[in-house]
Design a protein around this motif. Structure first.
Motif, PDB file in Angstrom:
ATOM      1  N   TRP A  66       1.006  -1.232   0.095  1.00  0.00           N
ATOM      2  CA  TRP A  66       0.151   0.107  -0.205  1.00  0.00           C
ATOM      3  C   TRP A  66       0.625   1.104   0.291  1.00  0.00           C
ATOM      4  CZ3 TRP A  66      -4.902   1.058  -1.386  1.00  0.00           C
ATOM      5  CH2 TRP A  66      -5.488   2.968   0.231  1.00  0.00           C
ATOM      6  N   ASP A  67       1.596   1.420   0.793  1.00  0.00           N
ATOM      7  CA  ASP A  67       2.218   2.626   0.545  1.00  0.00           C
ATOM      8  C   ASP A  67       4.069   2.786   0.268  1.00  0.00           C
ATOM      9  OD1 ASP A  67       3.792   0.203   2.686  1.00  0.00           O
ATOM     10  OD2 ASP A  67       3.637   1.168   4.445  1.00  0.00           O
ATOM     11  N   ALA A  68       4.134   0.880  -0.662  1.00  0.00           N
ATOM     12  CA  ALA A  68       5.107   1.529  -1.287  1.00  0.00           C
ATOM     13  C   ALA A  68       5.536   2.471  -2.751  1.00  0.00           C
ATOM     14  CB  ALA A  68       5.676   0.255  -2.466  1.00  0.00           C
ATOM     15  N   PRO A  69       6.398   3.746  -2.763  1.00  0.00           N
ATOM     16  CA  PRO A  69       6.499   4.245  -3.440  1.00  0.00           C
ATOM     17  C   PRO A  69       6.470   3.987  -5.027  1.00  0.00           C
ATOM     18  CG  PRO A  69       8.754   4.523  -2.419  1.00  0.00           C
ATOM     19  CD  PRO A  69       7.944   2.962  -1.524  1.00  0.00           C
ATOM     20  N   MET A  70       5.811   3.844  -5.631  1.00  0.00           N
ATOM     21  CA  MET A  70       6.095   2.667  -6.918  1.00  0.00           C
ATOM     22  C   MET A  70       6.760   2.741  -8.071  1.00  0.00           C
ATOM     23  SD  MET A  70       2.308   2.000 -10.415  1.00  0.00           S
ATOM     24  CE  MET A  70       1.082   1.986  -8.681  1.00  0.00           C
ATOM     25  N   SER A  71       7.288   3.798  -8.512  1.00  0.00           N
ATOM     26  CA  SER A  71       8.426   4.160  -9.590  1.00  0.00           C
ATOM     27  C   SER A  71       9.783   3.667  -9.183  1.00  0.00           C
ATOM     28  CB  SER A  71       8.333   6.418  -9.474  1.00  0.00           C
ATOM     29  OG  SER A  71       9.880   6.383 -10.488  1.00  0.00           O
ATOM     30  N   ALA A  72       9.685   3.767  -7.883  1.00  0.00           N
ATOM     31  CA  ALA A  72      10.987   3.589  -6.701  1.00  0.00           C
ATOM     32  C   ALA A  72      11.438   1.969  -7.060  1.00  0.00           C
ATOM     33  CB  ALA A  72      11.765   4.343  -5.621  1.00  0.00           C
ATOM     34  N   THR A  73      10.263   1.907  -6.587  1.00  0.00           N
ATOM     35  CA  THR A  73       9.911   0.345  -6.501  1.00  0.00           C
ATOM     36  C   THR A  73      10.243  -0.944  -7.820  1.00  0.00           C
ATOM     37  OG1 THR A  73       9.047   0.453  -3.994  1.00  0.00           O
ATOM     38  CG2 THR A  73       8.679  -1.858  -5.110  1.00  0.00           C
ATOM     39  N   ILE A  74       9.475  -0.099  -8.569  1.00  0.00           N
ATOM     40  CA  ILE A  74       9.051  -0.601 -10.285  1.00  0.00           C
ATOM     41  C   ILE A  74      10.502  -0.433 -10.487  1.00  0.00           C
ATOM     42  CG2 ILE A  74       8.210  -0.175 -12.663  1.00  0.00           C
ATOM     43  CD1 ILE A  74       6.288   0.259 -11.266  1.00  0.00           C
ATOM     44  N   ASP A  75      11.724   0.691 -10.681  1.00  0.00           N
ATOM     45  CA  ASP A  75      12.329   1.051 -10.600  1.00  0.00           C
ATOM     46  C   ASP A  75      13.765   0.057 -10.159  1.00  0.00           C
ATOM     47  OD1 ASP A  75      12.354   2.815 -12.426  1.00  0.00           O
ATOM     48  OD2 ASP A  75      12.911   4.713 -11.453  1.00  0.00           O
ATOM     49  N   GLU A  76      13.680  -0.572  -8.848  1.00  0.00           N
ATOM     50  CA  GLU A  76      14.858  -1.700  -8.352  1.00  0.00           C
ATOM     51  C   GLU A  76      14.195  -3.383  -9.269  1.00  0.00           C
ATOM     52  OE1 GLU A  76      17.888  -3.255  -5.908  1.00  0.00           O
ATOM     53  OE2 GLU A  76      17.190  -0.981  -6.709  1.00  0.00           O
ATOM     54  N   VAL A  77      13.034  -3.320  -8.894  1.00  0.00           N
ATOM     55  CA  VAL A  77      12.624  -4.324  -9.384  1.00  0.00           C
ATOM     56  C   VAL A  77      13.103  -4.919 -10.823  1.00  0.00           C
ATOM     57  CG1 VAL A  77      10.817  -6.455 -10.528  1.00  0.00           C
ATOM     58  CG2 VAL A  77      10.399  -5.159  -8.098  1.00  0.00           C
ATOM     59  N   ARG A  78      12.718  -4.043 -11.513  1.00  0.00           N
ATOM     60  CA  ARG A  78      13.562  -4.112 -13.094  1.00  0.00           C
ATOM     61  C   ARG A  78      14.712  -5.038 -12.807  1.00  0.00           C
ATOM     62  NH1 ARG A  78      10.862  -0.067 -15.175  1.00  0.00           N
ATOM     63  NH2 ARG A  78       9.877  -1.599 -16.656  1.00  0.00           N
ATOM     64  N   SER A  79      15.495  -3.160 -12.457  1.00  0.00           N
ATOM     65  CA  SER A  79      16.959  -3.283 -11.928  1.00  0.00           C
ATOM     66  C   SER A  79      18.148  -5.096 -11.489  1.00  0.00           C
ATOM     67  CB  SER A  79      17.430  -2.909 -10.922  1.00  0.00           C
ATOM     68  OG  SER A  79      19.000  -2.748 -10.558  1.00  0.00           O
ATOM     69  N   ARG A  80      16.914  -5.635 -10.500  1.00  0.00           N
ATOM     70  CA  ARG A  80      17.367  -6.914  -9.971  1.00  0.00           C
ATOM     71  C   ARG A  80      16.864  -7.714 -11.044  1.00  0.00           C
ATOM     72  NH1 ARG A  80      16.426  -6.315  -3.190  1.00  0.00           N
ATOM     73  NH2 ARG A  80      16.804  -4.385  -2.781  1.00  0.00           N
ATOM     74  N   VAL A  81      16.058  -7.976 -11.992  1.00  0.00           N
ATOM     75  CA  VAL A  81      15.816  -8.414 -12.702  1.00  0.00           C
ATOM     76  C   VAL A  81      16.795  -8.381 -14.377  1.00  0.00           C
ATOM     77  CG1 VAL A  81      13.877  -9.413 -13.924  1.00  0.00           C
ATOM     78  CG2 VAL A  81      13.195  -9.200 -12.176  1.00  0.00           C
ATOM     79  N   ALA A  82      16.882  -7.597 -14.341  1.00  0.00           N
ATOM     80  CA  ALA A  82      17.796  -7.422 -15.429  1.00  0.00           C
ATOM     81  C   ALA A  82      19.417  -7.857 -15.274  1.00  0.00           C
ATOM     82  CB  ALA A  82      17.819  -5.455 -16.223  1.00  0.00           C
ATOM     83  N   ALA A  83      19.168  -8.259 -14.060  1.00  0.00           N
ATOM     84  CA  ALA A  83      21.130  -8.843 -14.036  1.00  0.00           C
ATOM     85  C   ALA A  83      21.190 -10.062 -13.663  1.00  0.00           C
ATOM     86  CB  ALA A  83      21.161  -7.851 -12.120  1.00  0.00           C
ATOM     87  N   ILE A  84      19.557 -10.525 -14.003  1.00  0.00           N
ATOM     88  CA  ILE A  84      19.913 -11.747 -14.029  1.00  0.00           C
ATOM     89  C   ILE A  84      19.489 -12.361 -15.911  1.00  0.00           C
ATOM     90  CG2 ILE A  84      17.494 -13.948 -13.258  1.00  0.00           C
ATOM     91  CD1 ILE A  84      17.501 -12.444 -10.656  1.00  0.00           C
ATOM     92  N   VAL A  85      18.347 -11.530 -16.408  1.00  0.00           N
ATOM     93  CA  VAL A  85      18.346 -12.360 -17.930  1.00  0.00           C
ATOM     94  C   VAL A  85      18.566 -11.217 -18.891  1.00  0.00           C
ATOM     95  CG1 VAL A  85      15.647 -12.935 -16.952  1.00  0.00           C
ATOM     96  CG2 VAL A  85      15.694 -10.943 -17.575  1.00  0.00           C
ATOM     97  N   PRO A  86      18.735 -12.608 -19.828  1.00  0.00           N
ATOM     98  CA  PRO A  86      19.082 -11.193 -21.147  1.00  0.00           C
ATOM     99  C   PRO A  86      17.682 -10.247 -21.420  1.00  0.00           C
ATOM    100  CG  PRO A  86      18.715 -13.642 -21.447  1.00  0.00           C
ATOM    101  CD  PRO A  86      18.773 -13.581 -20.336  1.00  0.00           C
ATOM    102  N   GLY A  87      17.553  -9.713 -22.419  1.00  0.00           N
ATOM    103  CA  GLY A  87      16.793  -8.557 -22.751  1.00  0.00           C
ATOM    104  C   GLY A  87      16.163  -7.637 -21.692  1.00  0.00           C
ATOM    105  N   VAL A  88      14.964  -7.304 -23.034  1.00  0.00           N
ATOM    106  CA  VAL A  88      14.164  -6.341 -22.301  1.00  0.00           C
ATOM    107  C   VAL A  88      13.668  -7.151 -20.507  1.00  0.00           C
ATOM    108  CG1 VAL A  88      12.210  -4.758 -23.352  1.00  0.00           C
ATOM    109  CG2 VAL A  88      13.620  -5.875 -24.557  1.00  0.00           C
TER     110      VAL A  88
END
Length: 105
Positions: A66-88
């Motif tokens: 509920w109280d998660a800062p949406m933009s910052a949370t999404i950016d962090e998820v994208r960063s962590r996942v992008a470090a694992i997978v190739p591509g978009v």
């Protein structure tokens, strides 16, 4: 001869690693399987809901706190996942978990 694929790079290991990376981000409540449960990586005997691995594209569907800062949370998820997978990496916020019940309500 096809080179051997490391177990962590096979779809099963990769889907589990993507899910764990997304869930490790503060503000992520859970993964979401889509309206009909269609967003998943299907594996023998089970599935990893909320993670879809395609050729060159990884989709992750999230439920945020509920109280998660949406933009910052999404950016962090994208960063962590992008470090694992190739591509978009495509992310979708499917839902927001309601605030915790206040004691005494």
């Amino acid at each position: 001869m096809t080179p051997a694929v490391a177990p962590e790079d096979e779809p099963q290991g990769l889907a589990d690693r993507v899910a764990a990376a997304a869930l490790s981000v503060p503000g992520v409540h859970d993964l979401h399987g889509g309206v009909l449960g269609e967003v998943a990586t299907y594996l023998p005997g089970r599935r990893v809901a909320g993670v879809r691995l395609l050729d060159g594209v990884t989709q992750v569907h999230l439920v945020l706190e509920w109280d998660a800062p949406m933009s910052a949370t999404i950016d962090e998820v994208r960063s962590r996942v992008a470090a694992i997978v190739p591509g978009v990496v495509h992310l979708a916020v499917e839902d927001v978990a309601g605030p915790a019940a206040v004691a005494g309500d």
